[in-house]
Design an enzyme around this catalytic site. Structure first.
Site, PDB file in Angstrom:
ATOM      1  N   LYS A   1      21.638 -24.396  17.492  1.00 47.40           N
ATOM      2  CA  LYS A   1      20.652 -24.331  16.396  1.00 47.40           C
ATOM      3  C   LYS A   1      20.720 -25.663  15.674  1.00 47.40           C
ATOM      4  O   LYS A   1      21.738 -25.996  15.067  1.00 47.40           O
ATOM      5  CB  LYS A   1      20.987 -23.189  15.433  1.00 47.40           C
TER       6      LYS A   1
ATOM      7  N   HIS B   1       5.519 -26.690  11.189  1.00 44.57           N
ATOM      8  CA  HIS B   1       6.819 -27.279  10.820  1.00 44.57           C
ATOM      9  C   HIS B   1       7.047 -28.659  11.471  1.00 44.57           C
ATOM     10  O   HIS B   1       7.444 -29.613  10.811  1.00 44.57           O
ATOM     11  CB  HIS B   1       7.973 -26.352  11.206  1.00 44.57           C
TER      12      HIS B   1
ATOM     13  N   LYS C   1      12.601 -27.669   2.259  1.00 47.69           N
ATOM     14  CA  LYS C   1      13.998 -27.992   2.589  1.00 47.69           C
ATOM     15  C   LYS C   1      14.382 -29.323   1.950  1.00 47.69           C
ATOM     16  O   LYS C   1      13.694 -30.322   2.136  1.00 47.69           O
ATOM     17  CB  LYS C   1      14.185 -28.082   4.117  1.00 47.69           C
TER      18      LYS C   1
ATOM     19  N   ARG D   1       0.817  -1.222   0.000  1.00 47.97           N
ATOM     20  CA  ARG D   1       0.000   0.000   0.000  1.00 47.97           C
ATOM     21  C   ARG D   1       0.851   1.273   0.000  1.00 47.97           C
ATOM     22  O   ARG D   1       0.331   2.374  -0.132  1.00 47.97           O
ATOM     23  CB  ARG D   1      -0.985  -0.026   1.159  1.00 47.97           C
TER      24      ARG D   1
ATOM     25  N   GLU E   1      16.343 -23.466  18.188  1.00 47.22           N
ATOM     26  CA  GLU E   1      16.942 -22.238  17.651  1.00 47.22           C
ATOM     27  C   GLU E   1      17.731 -21.553  18.749  1.00 47.22           C
ATOM     28  O   GLU E   1      17.320 -21.591  19.914  1.00 47.22           O
ATOM     29  CB  GLU E   1      15.850 -21.282  17.167  1.00 47.22           C
TER      30      GLU E   1
ATOM     31  N   ASP F   1       3.544 -21.171  16.133  1.00 41.90           N
ATOM     32  CA  ASP F   1       4.611 -20.730  15.229  1.00 41.90           C
ATOM     33  C   ASP F   1       5.366 -21.910  14.621  1.00 41.90           C
ATOM     34  O   ASP F   1       5.780 -21.853  13.462  1.00 41.90           O
ATOM     35  CB  ASP F   1       5.584 -19.830  16.021  1.00 41.90           C
TER      36      ASP F   1
ATOM     37  N   LYS G   1       1.965 -18.838   6.272  1.00 38.65           N
ATOM     38  CA  LYS G   1       1.564 -19.163   7.633  1.00 38.65           C
ATOM     39  C   LYS G   1       1.759 -17.936   8.536  1.00 38.65           C
ATOM     40  O   LYS G   1       2.557 -17.076   8.165  1.00 38.65           O
ATOM     41  CB  LYS G   1       2.350 -20.369   8.163  1.00 38.65           C
TER      42      LYS G   1
ATOM     43  N   HIS H   1       7.510 -23.566   4.882  1.00 40.30           N
ATOM     44  CA  HIS H   1       8.815 -23.581   4.212  1.00 40.30           C
ATOM     45  C   HIS H   1       9.652 -24.813   4.583  1.00 40.30           C
ATOM     46  O   HIS H   1      10.580 -25.161   3.878  1.00 40.30           O
ATOM     47  CB  HIS H   1       9.577 -22.262   4.415  1.00 40.30           C
TER      48      HIS H   1
ATOM     49  N   LYS I   1      13.050 -21.531  21.388  1.00 38.90           N
ATOM     50  CA  LYS I   1      13.936 -20.411  21.076  1.00 38.90           C
ATOM     51  C   LYS I   1      14.950 -20.313  22.218  1.00 38.90           C
ATOM     52  O   LYS I   1      14.698 -20.795  23.326  1.00 38.90           O
ATOM     53  CB  LYS I   1      13.144 -19.116  20.956  1.00 38.90           C
TER      54      LYS I   1
HETATM   55  C1  BG6 Z   1       9.319 -19.533  10.969  1.00 38.30           C
HETATM   56  C2  BG6 Z   1       8.980 -19.049  12.358  1.00 38.30           C
HETATM   57  O1  BG6 Z   1       8.194 -20.116  10.369  1.00 38.30           O
HETATM   58  O2  BG6 Z   1      10.373 -20.487  11.036  1.00 38.30           O
HETATM   59  C3  BG6 Z   1      10.212 -18.461  13.040  1.00 38.30           C
HETATM   60  O3  BG6 Z   1       7.969 -18.063  12.272  1.00 38.30           O
HETATM   61  C4  BG6 Z   1      11.352 -19.447  13.004  1.00 38.30           C
HETATM   62  O4  BG6 Z   1       9.923 -18.101  14.376  1.00 38.30           O
HETATM   63  C5  BG6 Z   1      11.582 -19.978  11.583  1.00 38.30           C
HETATM   64  O5  BG6 Z   1      12.524 -18.784  13.463  1.00 38.30           O
HETATM   65  C6  BG6 Z   1      12.587 -21.101  11.579  1.00 38.30           C
HETATM   66  O6  BG6 Z   1      12.908 -21.445  10.263  1.00 38.30           O
HETATM   67  P1  BG6 Z   1      14.316 -22.106   9.919  1.00 38.30           P
HETATM   68  O7  BG6 Z   1      14.199 -22.458   8.474  1.00 38.30           O
HETATM   69  O8  BG6 Z   1      15.343 -21.052  10.192  1.00 38.30           O
HETATM   70  O9  BG6 Z   1      14.470 -23.276  10.819  1.00 38.30           O
END
Ligand code: BG6
Length: 481
Positions: free
Chosen positions: A339, A238, A180, A47, A214, A233, A146, A176, A334
Site C-alpha cells: 500500500k 485522485h 491529504k 430515508r 492498494e 474510481d 465522487k 479526498h 488494487k
Molecule cells: C476512494 C476509492 O475514492 O479512494 C477507493 O473509491 C479507494 O476504491 C480509496 O480505496 C483510496 O483512498 P486512500 O485515501 O485510502 O488512498
C-alpha cells in the site's frame, strides 16, 4: 467570518459507510481540537424511519470504533450532543419542508453545509427539493461526493442539474486526496524551495511516476466496483489531482481560483489520447488468484466474465514548455504488492566520466504520500576508502516524526474548509470535465476492445505489460529501479 463559523451540517446518507467510517469520526477530531463552533449542529439525514436516539445508537456502534485517536468518553459525550436526526427521502419533496424549517429556525447559523453522500443519480432531485424550501440561499454550500458521473456527458448533466439551483461558488466537489497534508505539501516543497523549483522541469527531470497502489481488493464493493473500475474510481480524480499538484505552474496566490486556474491548465495541456493511441499508452489489468488470495473474478457480486479493470497504467505527456518530452507515468491498482501512494521524479543522468561506477537514475526525489509521509532525495556520495566509488544514499525528511503538531485526516480538513467557505481544495467544474475529456478515449477503446485485461497475480506489482510500457522508453517502475 470568524474562524469558527456557526454552522448546520446536513448529512444526507448519514447511515452510510462514508458517514460512519470517515465523516463523523473526522468531525469528532475537529470537535476535540476546538475547531467547531460551540453551537454548530450536525443533522443526520436518510430515508430510514428513526428518531435521534436510534440514530445515535447506530453512531455508537458503527462510527465510534473508527475514532482512532484522542478518544475520551467526555469528549465523545459532548460531541454527540451536536447530532440530531431527521428522516428525509431525497425523492420526496414533502420531506424537505421539515428539513427547511429546522435549518431556518436558527437565525444565528452562518453557514449551512449540505453534504450529499448519496448516489449521484439523486443529486438533481435533492438539489431541486432543497431549493424548493430555500435551502439554496447564498449561505448554503452543497458538497458532492465522487464519482461525479460515469463519463463526460453524465458529469456535464450532473453539473448542469446542480447548477440550476446552486452557483458555482456554492458547489464543493470533493476529492479526498486534496485533503491529504502530504499532497498539499507538494506545493510547499515546490514553491517554497529554490533548489526544487529551479530543477522542476524537463531540463533536469527525465520522467515522473505517480502511483496509488492498494493491497486491499474490492472487498464487499463488488457491485459498485464492477460498473466503476479503477479508471473512474481513481484515475479521473485522485491520480489526476496528483498530476496537477506535481506539474502545475506557480499560481498567482493560494486563493481557490488561482490554484484551480493552474490545475485546469495542466489537464488541458495533456496530449490527448485517441482510441487508437490508447493501445500503446494505456495498460488495463485485473488481479488474478494467487495462493490463498481470490482473483477479481471470484469476488462477491462480480460477474465471472467481467473485463472491469482493477489496475491502470498510463503514459501521459504534458505539452508545455516545462514538461515537453517528460513522460508522466500514472498507475493505480488494487491487490498490489504494497500500500503506497507516491510521486517519483527521476532526474537525468550526468555524463559521468569522473565517477564511472555512477548508477543510472541515481538522482531521484520520492515524495511518499502514504502510508508514511516522507520526502526522500537520493544522491550519490563517495564510498569510504581508497577507491573513487560512489553509492546512492537517501536524504530523508520523515514528516510524520520531524514535524510537531497533529496531522488531520483528509476529510477533517475538507469538512472544515466547506464550513468556513474555502474552495481551494475542491474541484471546479471545468477541471473535472477536462479530466473526463482526457480519459474518454480510454473508456471508448475499452468499450470496443474484446481483449481481456492483462492479468496480474494478487499482491504483485501489476501486469508485465505495464513494465513493458516503461521499458520502451528505457524506464523502470520505482520498485524495479
Ligand atoms: C476512494 C476509492 O475514492 O479512494 C477507493 O473509491 C479507494 O476504491 C480509496 O480505496 C483510496 O483512498 P486512500 O485515501 O485510502 O488512498
Amino acid at each position: 467570518m470568524s474562524i469558527q463559523t456557526n454552522f448546520d451540517l446536513v448529512l444526507f446518507g448519514a447511515t452510510g459507510d462514508l458517514a460512519m467510517r470517515k465523516l463523523l469520526p473526522c468531525l469528532y477530531q475537529a470537535h476535540v481540537a476546538g475547531l467547531l463552533h460551540p453551537q454548530g449542529r450536525i443533522l443526520g439525514v436518510s430515508r430510514s424511519e428513526m428518531d435521534t436516539e436510534s440514530f445515535l445508537a447506530k453512531v455508537e456502534t458503527n462510527s465510534k470504533i473508527h475514532v482512532k485517536q484522542n478518544f475520551s468518553d467526555e469528549q465523545w459525550a459532548s460531541f454527540i450532543k451536536r447530532i440530531e436526526y431527521l428522516t428525509v427521502n431525497v425523492t420526496c419533496p414533502e420531506d424537505f419542508a421539515a428539513l427547511g424549517k429546522k435549518v431556518k429556525s436558527r437565525v444565528e447559523t452562518e453557514s449551512v453545509v449540505v453534504y450529499l453522500s448519496t448516489a449521484p443519480k439523486f443529486f438533481a432531485q435533492a438539489c431541486e427539493n432543497l431549493a424548493s424550501v430555500g435551502l439554496n440561499a447564498d449561505n448554503v454550500r452543497v458538497v458532492l461526493e465522487k464519482p461525479l458521473g460515469t463519463d463526460l456527458v453524465s458529469s456535464q448533466q450532473i453539473n448542469n442539474d446542480v447548477g440550476e439551483y446552486f452557483k458555482e461558488e456554492q458547489i464543493y466537489r470533493i476529492d479526498h486526496y486534496l485533503g491529504k497534508e502530504s499532497l498539499q505539501n507538494v506545493l510547499a516543497l515546490r514553491f517554497a524551495n529554490v533548489m526544487f523549483e529551479s530543477m522542476w522541469n524537463n531540463k533536469y527531470i527525465k520522467s515522473v511516476q505517480l502511483t496509488i497502489a492498494e493491497q486491499l481488493g474490492v472487498e464487499e464493493r463488488g457491485e459498485f466496483y464492477d460498473i466503476t473500475g479503477a479508471l473512474r474510481d481513481m484515475v479521473q480524480n485522485h491520480l489526476m489531482q496528483m498530476l496537477c499538484m506535481t506539474a502545475m505552474e506557480p499560481p498567482k496566490s493560494l486563493d481557490a481560483d488561482d490554484v484551480r486556474d493552474e490545475k485546469v491548465k495542466v489537464i488541458k495541456a495533456l496530449k490527448p489520447l485517441t482510441i487508437e493511441s490508447v493501445n500503446d499508452n494505456v495498460v488495463r489489468g485485473q488481479y488474478a488468484a494467487a495462493g490463498e488470495m481470490k482473483g477479481y473474478l471470484q469476488e462477491l457480486n462480480v460477474p465471472a466474465e467481467s473485463f472491469t479493470e482493477t489496475y491502470v497504467a498510463i503514459k501521459a505527456e504534458i505539452e508545455n514548455e516545462r514538461w515537453q518530452g517528460v513522460p508522466f507515468y500514472l498507475r493505480t491498482g488494487k491487490r498490489m504488492a504494497d500500500k503506497v501512494a507516491e510521486i517519483v521524479l527521476n532526474f537525468h543522468d550526468l555524463d559521468n566520466h569522473i565517477f564511472p561506477n555512477s548508477k543510472p537514475l541515481a538522482n531521484r526525489l520520492v515524495i511518499e504520500l502514504q502510508p508514511f509521509d516522507s520526502v526522500r532525495l537520493c544522491v550519490q556520495v563517495k564510498t569510504p576508502g581508497t577507491g573513487n566509488h560512489v553509492e546512492v544514499t537517501p536524504m530523508t525528511i520523515d514528516l510524520d516524526k520531524q514535524l510537531e503538531g497533529r496531522r488531520p485526516e483528509a476529510y477533517e480538513r475538507l469538512l472544515l474548509d466547506v464550513i468556513n467557505g474555502n474552495l481551494a481544495l475542491f474541484n471546479r467544474r471545468d477541471e473535472l470535465e477536462a479530466a473526463w475529456e482526457y480519459v474518454m478515449p480510454i473508456l471508448d477503446n475499452w468499450a470496443q476492445n474484446t481483449q481481456a485485461p492483462h492479468r496480474y497475480a494478487a499482491h504483485s506489482w501489476g501486469p508485465d505489460a505495464a513494465r513493458e510500457l516503461l521499458a520502451r522508453e528505457g524506464d523502470k517502475w520505482h520498485e524495479d529501479q
